[in-house]
Structures are given as structure tokens and as C-alpha cells.
Enzyme design. Sequence first.
Site, PDB file in Angstrom:
ATOM      1  N   ASN A   9      37.746  57.841  51.987  1.00 15.82           N
ATOM      2  CA  ASN A   9      38.094  57.008  50.813  1.00 15.82           C
ATOM      3  C   ASN A   9      38.965  56.141  51.089  1.00 15.82           C
ATOM      4  O   ASN A   9      40.327  56.322  51.253  1.00 15.82           O
ATOM      5  CB  ASN A   9      38.339  57.795  49.730  1.00 15.82           C
ATOM      6  CG  ASN A   9      38.893  57.041  48.302  1.00 15.82           C
ATOM      7  OD1 ASN A   9      38.520  55.821  48.245  1.00 15.82           O
ATOM      8  ND2 ASN A   9      39.506  57.600  47.561  1.00 15.82           N
ATOM      9  N   LYS A  11      40.136  53.623  49.445  1.00 16.67           N
ATOM     10  CA  LYS A  11      40.714  53.085  48.180  1.00 16.67           C
ATOM     11  C   LYS A  11      40.955  51.465  48.331  1.00 16.67           C
ATOM     12  O   LYS A  11      40.083  50.886  48.893  1.00 16.67           O
ATOM     13  CB  LYS A  11      42.197  53.612  48.223  1.00 16.67           C
ATOM     14  CG  LYS A  11      42.120  55.141  48.453  1.00 16.67           C
ATOM     15  CD  LYS A  11      43.673  55.924  48.014  1.00 16.67           C
ATOM     16  CE  LYS A  11      43.265  57.451  48.482  1.00 16.67           C
ATOM     17  NZ  LYS A  11      44.403  58.160  47.796  1.00 16.67           N
ATOM     18  N   HIS A  94      37.605  59.665  40.354  1.00 18.80           N
ATOM     19  CA  HIS A  94      38.722  60.119  41.387  1.00 18.80           C
ATOM     20  C   HIS A  94      40.156  60.209  40.477  1.00 18.80           C
ATOM     21  O   HIS A  94      39.991  59.612  39.537  1.00 18.80           O
ATOM     22  CB  HIS A  94      38.838  58.876  42.489  1.00 18.80           C
ATOM     23  CG  HIS A  94      40.020  59.239  43.612  1.00 18.80           C
ATOM     24  ND1 HIS A  94      41.018  59.081  43.320  1.00 18.80           N
ATOM     25  CD2 HIS A  94      39.736  59.779  44.669  1.00 18.80           C
ATOM     26  CE1 HIS A  94      41.758  59.411  44.449  1.00 18.80           C
ATOM     27  NE2 HIS A  94      40.872  59.874  45.111  1.00 18.80           N
ATOM     28  N   GLU A  96      42.857  58.922  40.586  1.00 21.05           N
ATOM     29  CA  GLU A  96      43.513  57.684  40.547  1.00 21.05           C
ATOM     30  C   GLU A  96      42.907  56.794  39.555  1.00 21.05           C
ATOM     31  O   GLU A  96      43.735  56.412  38.811  1.00 21.05           O
ATOM     32  CB  GLU A  96      43.760  56.948  41.823  1.00 21.05           C
ATOM     33  CG  GLU A  96      44.649  57.628  42.965  1.00 21.05           C
ATOM     34  CD  GLU A  96      44.342  57.334  44.326  1.00 21.05           C
ATOM     35  OE1 GLU A  96      43.492  56.523  44.756  1.00 21.05           O
ATOM     36  OE2 GLU A  96      45.001  57.993  45.177  1.00 21.05           O
ATOM     37  N   GLU A 166      39.642  67.978  44.531  1.00 21.13           N
ATOM     38  CA  GLU A 166      41.020  67.389  45.089  1.00 21.13           C
ATOM     39  C   GLU A 166      42.081  67.832  43.954  1.00 21.13           C
ATOM     40  O   GLU A 166      42.190  67.071  42.860  1.00 21.13           O
ATOM     41  CB  GLU A 166      40.830  65.883  44.864  1.00 21.13           C
ATOM     42  CG  GLU A 166      39.499  65.322  45.898  1.00 21.13           C
ATOM     43  CD  GLU A 166      39.885  63.950  45.996  1.00 21.13           C
ATOM     44  OE1 GLU A 166      39.989  63.638  47.379  1.00 21.13           O
ATOM     45  OE2 GLU A 166      39.985  63.090  45.325  1.00 21.13           O
ATOM     46  N   GLY A 172      47.498  62.277  48.767  1.00 18.72           N
ATOM     47  CA  GLY A 172      48.487  61.106  49.430  1.00 18.72           C
ATOM     48  C   GLY A 172      49.959  61.691  49.501  1.00 18.72           C
ATOM     49  O   GLY A 172      50.666  60.779  49.530  1.00 18.72           O
ATOM     50  N   SER A 212      45.464  65.479  51.273  1.00 14.90           N
ATOM     51  CA  SER A 212      46.130  65.218  52.495  1.00 14.90           C
ATOM     52  C   SER A 212      45.132  65.984  53.827  1.00 14.90           C
ATOM     53  O   SER A 212      46.108  66.836  54.452  1.00 14.90           O
ATOM     54  CB  SER A 212      47.529  65.892  52.317  1.00 14.90           C
ATOM     55  OG  SER A 212      48.170  65.063  51.344  1.00 14.90           O
TER      56      SER A 212
HETATM   57  C1  PEP Z   1      41.638  60.798  48.215  1.00 14.53           C
HETATM   58  O1  PEP Z   1      42.034  59.556  48.118  1.00 14.53           O
HETATM   59  O2  PEP Z   1      40.703  61.301  47.638  1.00 14.53           O
HETATM   60  C2  PEP Z   1      42.501  61.594  49.087  1.00 14.53           C
HETATM   61  C3  PEP Z   1      42.280  62.917  49.212  1.00 14.53           C
HETATM   62  O3  PEP Z   1      43.645  61.023  49.829  1.00 14.53           O
HETATM   63  P1  PEP Z   1      44.563  61.579  51.010  1.00 14.53           P
HETATM   64  O4  PEP Z   1      43.577  62.116  51.885  1.00 14.53           O
HETATM   65  O5  PEP Z   1      45.374  60.400  51.422  1.00 14.53           O
HETATM   66  O6  PEP Z   1      45.534  62.562  50.322  1.00 14.53           O
END
Ligand code: PEP
Length: 250
Positions: A9, A11, A94, A96, A166, A172, A212
Site C-alpha cells: 500500500n 498510500k 483502510h 486511514e 490491520e 506505521g 508494521s
Molecule cells: C498499511 O498501510 O496498511 C500498513 C500496514 O502500513 P505499515 O506497514 O507502514 O504499518
Amino acid sequence: MRKAIIAGNWKMNKTMAETKETISALAPLVKDADCDVVLCVPFTDIQAAKKAARGTNIKIGAQNVHWAEKGAFTGEISADMLKELKVDYVIIGHSERRQYFGETDETVNKRTQAALNARIKPIVCVGETESEREDGLTEKVLERQIVEGLKGFKSKDFDKIVIAYEPVWAIGTGKTATAQDANETIGYIRKVLAKKFHKTIGEKARIQYGGSMNVKNCKELMAQEHIDGGLIGGASLKADDFAYIVNYNK
Ligand code: PEP
């Protein structure tokens, strides 16, 4: 039985030139992958990404889709528009988008339907926040997100729908759920799918872990029974790191 899927992803990162550069570097490194390899890129990079990924095993996805066919929805993109660009996957719900753009289980449901109608595979994100986890609400929140977000979908739809678990506190932040915790929670999601939809769905649904995930923890996470892949933010931006994760079993 379930084929793993590792999806990046990006972003709101990368210009078209950077997209081309990253995919050109990535393609030879992931060509022998046993899993599905996907990059979900900004709308403006889709055409460049499709071109750079032509003839490779890298599939391209978007990061959102609107449910309406067309109309007065400034700033939105329809499923038919994505279909025209031959997008294979789209991330929906997501955290976000839930946190900053008012995404709800209801809009997740509508976007998922629109993606399926256009034959685009939805990657539907669910996950609890830190405070929900501290209050012992993880299972309740996940059950609501799954039941409401995926309401009305049939067994055959789950051949296309991918779920990404998630935990919001792990995205992040550098904090990862332990592999055992992630596995247990995804096992719980399978139980909800079996109970609220159909028992076969609990077994067949592909469920990724996201939060992460990186070169250090990917092997342990991917070794878990219930985890079928990863949705990867930060670590998907560098071709070497993403390729390492994609080749987790080599
Ligand atoms: C994501 O954006 O779905 C995500 C898991 O980000 P990160 O791997 O940076 O935590």
C-alpha cells in the site's frame, strides 16, 4: 490450500517516475514468487504502474473506489474508471480512510459491492484501535466490521474478497502484533465468517495481516496457520524490502 497474497500500500507516495523506477527494480526480484504480488498505488500512478508491470507477475491495485456509477462526487473515482485502467485489486476501508475521511462499515459495504460488480478484487481492511484494544473490545469491533462491512455477500464472492486484519495501533508505528496474537485474532475472524456467513467461508477466505510488517518479522508472521499474506505500507516503498517479504518462503 489458500494462496498467499502480499500487497503493498503505497498510500500517498511516489511520482510516476518513481513508480516506474520501483517496479522495474522489483520485477526481477519477485518473478519466482509463490504468492500473489500486488502494488496498490495512488490513482495518478496507475497507468505508469500498469505499463511498468506489463509482462510481470505484479498486479496493480488502487486504494479506494466510490460506489456510484457516476455523478456529482468531486474527487472520487468509480469502479468502471478503475476497470478501464485494468486494475486488479482495490483497498477498501483502510483505517486511514475510516479515521480521516469518514469511512464507515456501510460505505465499506457499498464500495466492496461496486468493486465486485466491476470484477475488481476488494482488499477489505478491518482492525481495532489502541483504545478499543485496551478496553477489551477487539473481538466486538472486528465482528461488527466483518458482519456489517460484508453484509449480503455470498460464498462465491469470497473467492475474490481478501480481508486485511490491520490493528490500527500497529499501522506505521513500528509496533507489530506478535505473530501469535495476529494469528489468534485472524483465527477469530475465521470463526465470525463461519458463524455469520457460511462455514466454508471461514476456511477459504484469504486473510492478510497488516501493521508494521517488515523484513524482520515477515517470516514469523507468514508461518502462522491463519495468516495468508500481508498488507504492507512503509516496507513496500523500497523494492529490496518488499521483494524480501514477497519471497518470505525462499
Ligand atoms: C498499511 O498501510 O496498511 C500498513 C500496514 O502500513 P505499515 O506497514 O507502514 O504499518
